[in-house]
Scaffold this active site. Structure first.
Site, PDB file in Angstrom:
ATOM      1  N   ASP A  44       0.794  -1.260   0.049  1.00 33.46           N
ATOM      2  CA  ASP A  44       0.009   0.012  -0.030  1.00 33.46           C
ATOM      3  C   ASP A  44       0.958   0.920  -0.005  1.00 33.46           C
ATOM      4  O   ASP A  44       0.362   2.417  -0.075  1.00 33.46           O
ATOM      5  CB  ASP A  44      -0.955   0.065   1.040  1.00 33.46           C
ATOM      6  CG  ASP A  44      -0.407  -0.093   2.556  1.00 33.46           C
ATOM      7  OD1 ASP A  44       0.877  -0.097   2.588  1.00 33.46           O
ATOM      8  OD2 ASP A  44      -0.956  -0.099   3.626  1.00 33.46           O
ATOM      9  N   SER A  45       2.203   1.010   0.016  1.00 36.72           N
ATOM     10  CA  SER A  45       3.115   2.123  -0.253  1.00 36.72           C
ATOM     11  C   SER A  45       2.939   2.822  -1.633  1.00 36.72           C
ATOM     12  O   SER A  45       3.114   3.853  -1.994  1.00 36.72           O
ATOM     13  CB  SER A  45       4.543   1.657  -0.198  1.00 36.72           C
ATOM     14  OG  SER A  45       4.894   0.483  -1.007  1.00 36.72           O
ATOM     15  N   ASP A  83      -0.850  -6.109   0.248  1.00 36.91           N
ATOM     16  CA  ASP A  83      -1.246  -5.599   1.514  1.00 36.91           C
ATOM     17  C   ASP A  83      -2.816  -5.396   1.729  1.00 36.91           C
ATOM     18  O   ASP A  83      -3.401  -5.122   0.732  1.00 36.91           O
ATOM     19  CB  ASP A  83      -0.559  -4.054   1.720  1.00 36.91           C
ATOM     20  CG  ASP A  83       0.587  -4.247   2.209  1.00 36.91           C
ATOM     21  OD1 ASP A  83       1.004  -4.804   3.167  1.00 36.91           O
ATOM     22  OD2 ASP A  83       1.478  -3.053   1.987  1.00 36.91           O
ATOM     23  N   LYS A 111      -0.493  -9.393   3.372  1.00 30.31           N
ATOM     24  CA  LYS A 111       0.456  -8.839   4.564  1.00 30.31           C
ATOM     25  C   LYS A 111      -0.872  -7.964   5.466  1.00 30.31           C
ATOM     26  O   LYS A 111      -1.303  -7.005   4.873  1.00 30.31           O
ATOM     27  CB  LYS A 111       1.602  -8.114   3.949  1.00 30.31           C
ATOM     28  CG  LYS A 111       2.400  -7.282   5.114  1.00 30.31           C
ATOM     29  CD  LYS A 111       3.727  -6.845   4.842  1.00 30.31           C
ATOM     30  CE  LYS A 111       3.758  -5.864   3.805  1.00 30.31           C
ATOM     31  NZ  LYS A 111       3.416  -4.456   4.668  1.00 30.31           N
ATOM     32  N   GLU A 113      -0.847  -5.349   8.713  1.00 30.43           N
ATOM     33  CA  GLU A 113      -0.220  -4.674   9.606  1.00 30.43           C
ATOM     34  C   GLU A 113      -0.582  -5.001  11.102  1.00 30.43           C
ATOM     35  O   GLU A 113      -1.838  -4.910  11.267  1.00 30.43           O
ATOM     36  CB  GLU A 113      -0.073  -3.156   9.446  1.00 30.43           C
ATOM     37  CG  GLU A 113       0.417  -2.835   8.329  1.00 30.43           C
ATOM     38  CD  GLU A 113       0.777  -1.231   7.892  1.00 30.43           C
ATOM     39  OE1 GLU A 113       0.723  -0.520   8.819  1.00 30.43           O
ATOM     40  OE2 GLU A 113       0.949  -1.098   6.809  1.00 30.43           O
ATOM     41  N   GLU A 180       9.650  -3.930  10.353  1.00 28.67           N
ATOM     42  CA  GLU A 180       9.989  -2.624   9.758  1.00 28.67           C
ATOM     43  C   GLU A 180      10.468  -1.663  11.018  1.00 28.67           C
ATOM     44  O   GLU A 180       9.913  -1.433  11.662  1.00 28.67           O
ATOM     45  CB  GLU A 180       8.781  -1.882   8.919  1.00 28.67           C
ATOM     46  CG  GLU A 180       9.224  -0.725   8.424  1.00 28.67           C
ATOM     47  CD  GLU A 180       8.071   0.065   7.322  1.00 28.67           C
ATOM     48  OE1 GLU A 180       7.183  -0.705   6.972  1.00 28.67           O
ATOM     49  OE2 GLU A 180       8.303   1.225   7.048  1.00 28.67           O
TER      50      GLU A 180
HETATM   51  O1  KIV Z   1       3.831  -1.035   1.623  1.00 19.98           O
HETATM   52  C1  KIV Z   1       4.765  -1.412   1.500  1.00 19.98           C
HETATM   53  O2  KIV Z   1       5.450  -1.271   0.386  1.00 19.98           O
HETATM   54  C2  KIV Z   1       5.430  -1.960   2.575  1.00 19.98           C
HETATM   55  C3  KIV Z   1       6.903  -2.245   2.520  1.00 19.98           C
HETATM   56  C4  KIV Z   1       7.750  -1.132   2.824  1.00 19.98           C
HETATM   57  C5  KIV Z   1       7.309  -3.241   3.544  1.00 19.98           C
HETATM   58  O3  KIV Z   1       4.695  -2.371   3.640  1.00 19.98           O
END
Ligand code: KIV
Length: 263
Positions: A44-45, A83, A111, A113, A180
């Site tokens: 989600d970056s 994410d 993934k 959080e 992280e």
């Molecule tokens: O969203 C993302 O790209 C991440 C990485 C920085 C681990 O969570």
């Protein structure tokens, strides 16, 4: 044949560092698929890297699915992780629906959080056949609660809590952990004691693998985080920069202790 969770587990058993990068579209996904990167994270970056926001909070499940589908179409070999976006964890039903949408779009692992209170959610996702990577430490979706993008787990009590949470999430069925911005000593301890692969970013060279945002690796980020390295600086092509990242991770030359890690 695509890499799978078994590929990552084998790497951990054999002490061969796992290489991961983010991608958000088919072109960059094709570049990484043609390299020997093990995993692509559709992170989600993308909210910051692609959409230009200051945080990941504006990213929705629709955005995630759109970008994941593009990455899926550009790949055949790499394992795909995606994410669960902000508030996708607001209740178990939402997490199952959004996790399911990501799996249907091509994710092999979701993934999540985790910053306290996610054990039951992870148990339900895993129990429903959604493989989970539990993201601990600096969890960017909680940036405002944390008061910024700050290193987590520096105080003894916070470090103890993070270790206990890692153990609980693994016991609940998380098949991978991601740390992280965690002090190097703590990240090493969690990585050595976990039975599942542990991937680091701003964590420790002793993690089972390393991940960076692709745009940081190829010199496209104006102010990259301290834990990143611009591999384009010494490469003459994008493919060369990606290969240099993979080689540096595999030889444990990256991350460099004290340079890309925290005390
Ligand atoms: O969203 C993302 O790209 C991440 C990485 C920085 C681990 O969570």
């Amino acid at each position: 044949m695509r890499n799978t969770i078994r590929t990552l587990e084998k790497h951990k058993q054999e002490g061969r560092p796992i290489t991961c990068l983010t991608a958000y579209d088919a072109s960059f996904a094709r570049l990484l698929d043609a390299s020997d990167i093990d995993v692509i994270l559709v992170g989600d970056s993308l909210g910051m890297v692609v959409q230009g926001h200051e945080t990941t909070l504006p990213v929705t499940i629709e955005h995630m699915v759109y970008h994941l589908e593009a990455v899926f179409r550009g790949t055949r070999r790499v394992m795909l992780m995606a994410d669960l976006p902000f508030l996708g964890d607001r209740d178990v039903l939402t997490a199952l629906e959004q996790g399911g949408a990501l799996m249907r779009a091509g994710a092999q692992m979701v993934k999540v959080e985790c910053n306290g209170g996610h054990t039951e959610l992870v148990r339900r996702l895993a129990g429903s056949g959604i493989p989970v990577c539990a993201h601990l430490g600096l969890t960017p979706q909680a940036v405002h609660r944390l008061g910024g993008f700050r290193v987590q787990g520096r105080e003894a009590a916070a470090a103890e809590r993070m270790q206990a949470e890692a153990r609980a999430l693994e016991a609940a069925g998380a098949q991978c952990l991601l740390l992280e911005s965690v002090p190097e000593v703590l990240a090493t301890r969690i990585s050595h004691s976990a039975g599942v692969p542990v991937i680091g970013i701003g964590a420790s060279p002793d993690c089972d693998g390393q991940i960076l945002v692709l745009q940081d690796v190829i010199g496209l980020t104006p102010k990259p985080p301290r834990f990143a390295r611009d591999f384009m600086a010494d490469a003459d092509s994008l493919a060369g920069a990606v290969a240099a990242f993979a080689e540096a991770v595999r030889s444990r030359a990256f991350p460099e202790s004290g340079v890309h890690t925290f005390g």
